[in-house]
Scaffold this active site. Structure first.
Site: not given
Ligand code: ASP
Length: 356
Positions: A40, A53, A119-120, A192, A313
């Site tokens: 982006t 976009y 950023t993903d 993120k 566990e």
């Protein structure tokens, strides 16, 4: 000599001294190379206020032109490695990127490296580079949540601050860093947390490495895990990584996906488990069967923060599972993919999750 002529000579000498001083000051500026991959931060929309976009539409030169004063921080060179949204980032591109960083970092003409990235999947890429680049020099990743054409685009200041960190000798030896929205994160711990907010990256368990404010940096901490120069992973000859799948656990989960993954050729499976890396009984059985077939199973968690402990566990010793400790599923997958470049015993794999 008349006084007019004398004044002119004095002025000329003063101008010469000033330009020499400027040249010396410029000569002292650190050299930073920016490797652009897309995202982006390089995105463009049709207007400044629309949400839609296209990621990875703007080149590195255009990005730099939008950041006044950035060239005062460092002598900057740019290279375009790819131009993709980070949803399309791949191990192929990452291998190419890591190799290029390793090459650049050897040069005396490079003091720091910045990588622009979506950023993903920034956290996975940052962690991958943290394990595969072999340098103490600052390697800093940066992106933005708003495209370059948006009102209040966050990319320009993020890029300015990232160059400021890459140019800062205090950033050395802290592993791969991510600079977003004034915060400096370590690659091991950031994640993120918001799909759209500018303040999306957090380091919930370990906190920040520091803050970056208009090119001035304060460092608070150095990540403890092994990284970069202390990492054992050498990708110089690697061209592909083994397949590792992530399987998301939930209420009344079907074991079919685990069977399909193990039967379909995965060398490793990371479970994004419920709570402390748990899954229902039928899935535990399926995962234990996968282990018997030679697939490595790592238990991580779908929960946003906290650690996944060994033998809590579930009896990992008996079932042959690995606990991811602090790594979320997407980073556990990166570590396991690199680890499985060699055959390793479960104990060695478990130690890697404590160490990296
Ligand atoms: N989809 C974009 C990407 O990861 C989102 C962003 O960069 O913020 O490339």
């Amino acid at each position: 000599m008349n006084s007019f002529k004398h004044r002119r000579i004095v002025l000329m000498i003063a101008a010469l001294v000033a330009s020499l001083q400027l040249a010396t000051a410029q000569g002292k500026k650190p050299n930073v190379t920016i490797l652009a991959t897309g995202g982006t931060i390089a995105g463009a929309g049709a207007t400044g206020t629309q949400a839609a976009y296209t990621s990875g539409a703007v080149t590195i030169d255009a990005m730099l032109a939008a950041v006044p004063g950035i060239k005062d921080l460092a002598n900057i060179k740019g290279e375009q490695v790819s131009n993709v949204g980070s949803q399309d980032m791949s191990f192929d591109i990452l291998l190419k990127l890591a190799k290029r960083i390793n090459e650049l970092a050897k040069s005396n003409d490079v003091d720091g490296i910045v990588i622009t990235h979506g950023t993903d999947t920034m956290e996975e890429s940052a962690f991958f580079l943290n394990l595969t680049v072999k340098t103490d020099k600052p390697v800093v990743m940066v992106g933005s949540m708003r495209p370059s054409t948006a009102v209040s685009a966050d990319g320009p200041l993020n890029l300015y601050n990232a160059v400021g960190v890459a140019a800062d000798p205090k950033a050395k030896g802290r592993g791969v860093l991510v600079v977003m929205n004034d915060w400096i994160h370590g690659a091991h711990s950031l994640t993120k947390t918001s799909t759209t907010a500018v303040q999306t990256f957090m380091s919930p368990l370990r906190g920040l490495v520091g803050v970056a404010t208009f090119g001035k940096n304060d460092f608070y901490s150095s990540p403890e895990w092994k990284h970069t120069t202390q990492s054992e992973f050498d990708i110089s000859q690697v061209t592909a990584l083994p397949r590792v799948d992530i399987i998301y656990a939930d209420l009344d989960m079907s074991p079919a996906l685990i069977d399909a993954s193990a039967g379909g050729g995965a060398k490793g499976i990371v479970i994004a488990g419920v709570g402390n890396g748990n899954m229902n009984k039928v899935s535990v059985d399926a995962a234990a069967n996968a282990v018997k077939k030679g697939v490595v199973v790592v238990r991580s968690s779908r929960v946003a923060t906290g650690t996944v402990g060994r033998n809590v566990e579930l009896d990992d010793d008996k079932l042959g599972f690995i606990a991811s400790d602090e790594l979320n599923p997407q980073k556990a997958r990166v570590l396991l993919s690199l680890a499985l470049l060699k055959n390793r015993e479960p104990k060695e794999l478990q130690d890697m999750f404590y160490k990296y």
